[in-house]
Design an enzyme around this catalytic site. Structure first.
Site, PDB file in Angstrom:
ATOM      1  N   LYS A 145     -86.936  21.559  13.028  1.00 23.10           N
ATOM      2  CA  LYS A 145     -88.127  20.757  13.562  1.00 23.10           C
ATOM      3  C   LYS A 145     -87.587  19.959  14.175  1.00 23.10           C
ATOM      4  O   LYS A 145     -88.316  19.378  15.323  1.00 23.10           O
ATOM      5  CB  LYS A 145     -88.672  19.868  12.300  1.00 23.10           C
ATOM      6  CG  LYS A 145     -89.358  20.958  11.252  1.00 23.10           C
ATOM      7  CD  LYS A 145     -90.048  19.893  10.078  1.00 23.10           C
ATOM      8  CE  LYS A 145     -90.928  20.629   9.168  1.00 23.10           C
ATOM      9  NZ  LYS A 145     -91.750  19.691   8.412  1.00 23.10           N
ATOM     10  N   ASP A 160     -97.399  16.776  10.089  1.00 25.80           N
ATOM     11  CA  ASP A 160     -97.214  16.275   8.515  1.00 25.80           C
ATOM     12  C   ASP A 160     -97.736  14.801   8.303  1.00 25.80           C
ATOM     13  O   ASP A 160     -98.316  14.910   7.030  1.00 25.80           O
ATOM     14  CB  ASP A 160     -95.689  16.318   8.560  1.00 25.80           C
ATOM     15  CG  ASP A 160     -94.846  17.578   8.564  1.00 25.80           C
ATOM     16  OD1 ASP A 160     -95.520  18.509   7.977  1.00 25.80           O
ATOM     17  OD2 ASP A 160     -93.787  17.617   8.718  1.00 25.80           O
TER      18      ASP A 160
END
Ligand code: NAP
Length: 278
Positions: A70, A107
């Site tokens: 990520k 997220d």
């Protein structure tokens, strides 16, 4: 996307076999009758950039990114949203027609939408939020809580210098609380979130007492295996509204799906069951 090509998307990570994202996107592709595919892609770090840059030439319109890449993907993305830069990680890449890579982080969006749907009375602005944990997920949670208007973030982590690092990144609304003092900070919080991996099936249990939680506060656990964690059970006993972590996974996938396949997908009980059925 040219009309004669079948759109492809996927999730990259290492390992990747455990990922539930193929179930999530597979359910939506079927539900909306889209002639596309979403596949798990195990990519080695040594090959990461080359592999990702090849994907658009194979018909990929975008990919999700999971552990451990990520942060890495920000280094070679051609454009990065402000929120992904602030969080320091991306979980959604979109490949533009010219082959350029656009990186975003959804997220925080998933976290907030999950709370709004699981606890519709939740009002982030009325009091401090207590966040357990200072890892990657905590960064997205803190960024989105501040954006939603939380007046203060009480941040506690086993390794204190990690919470101090987040304080310097996110600013003065973040107050660092010692891990051993966390139980005392509970009485001030109106939102409480576990972003640690404590409570995950097969791992260490969350052992801090939640007895001092304010009745009526909203409590969320990012852990979703099991769905009802000890953390949430404790909070329920204290009269709090509890929200499990599965919805965050489901909602974070929606913006990518819409960008890649052109349909804003719905998060509903049928989807929860499809993803849990693994
Ligand atoms: P991470 O970057 O590795 O951070 C792990 C966090 O857990 C750190 O704060 C770490 O504290 C803490 N921790 C681990 N073991 C501990 C222990 N024995 N005692 C106290 N603290 C401990 O992981 P992450 O990416 O932030 O993910 C954290 C959790 O969130 C995972 O369970 C993940 O599955 C979940 N998650 C869920 C979603 C969702 O969609 N629901 C999304 C993202 C993440 P130290 O700094 O002291 O090591």
């Amino acid at each position: 996307m040219s009309e004669h090509k079948i759109p492809l998307a996927g999730v990259i990570g290492a390992p990747i076999a455990h990922s539930r994202s193929p179930l999530l996107h597979g359910h939506w592709l079927k539900k909306y009758g889209i002639a596309g595919y979403y596949v798990p892609l195990h990519i080695d770090r040594s090959n990461l950039e080359d592999a990702i840059r090849t994907l658009p030439t194979l018909g990929f319109v975008g990919v999700n990114v999971t552990i451990p890449y990520k942060e890495d993907v920000l280094e070679f993305a051609d454009s990065v949203t402000d929120r992904a830069s602030l969080i320091g990680a991306a979980n959604t890449l979109t490949f533009r027609n010219d082959g350029k890579i656009h990186a975003d982080n959804t997220d925080g969006y998933g976290f907030i939408e999950n709370l709004r749907s699981g606890a519709p009375m939740w009002e982030p602005t009325i009091g401090p939020a207590l966040v357990f944990g200072a890892g990657g997920a905590a960064r997205a949670v803190i960024a989105s809580l501040l954006e939603a208007g939380a007046p203060e973030i009480l941040l506690t982590n086993r390794t204190k210098n990690r919470s101090e690092g987040l304080r310097s990144d996110f600013g003065q609304k973040v107050t660092v609380v010692d891990w051993v003092q966390a139980a005392n900070a509970l009485e001030d919080a109106t939102t409480v979130v576990n972003t640690t991996s404590l409570g995950m099936k097969g791992g260490a249990e969350f052992k801090i007492s939640l007895d001092r939680l304010q009745k009526g506060c909203v409590v969320n656990d990012l852990v979703y295996t099991p769905l009802r964690t000890k953390f949430l059970e404790q909070a329920e006993k204290s009269g709090c509204h509890t929200v499990d972590g599965l919805g965050m996974l489901l909602y974070q996938g929606a913006p990518g799906f819409e960008r890649w396949f052109g349909v804003r997908p719905e998060v509903d009980e049928e989807l929860r069951q499809a993803v849990l059925g693994a």
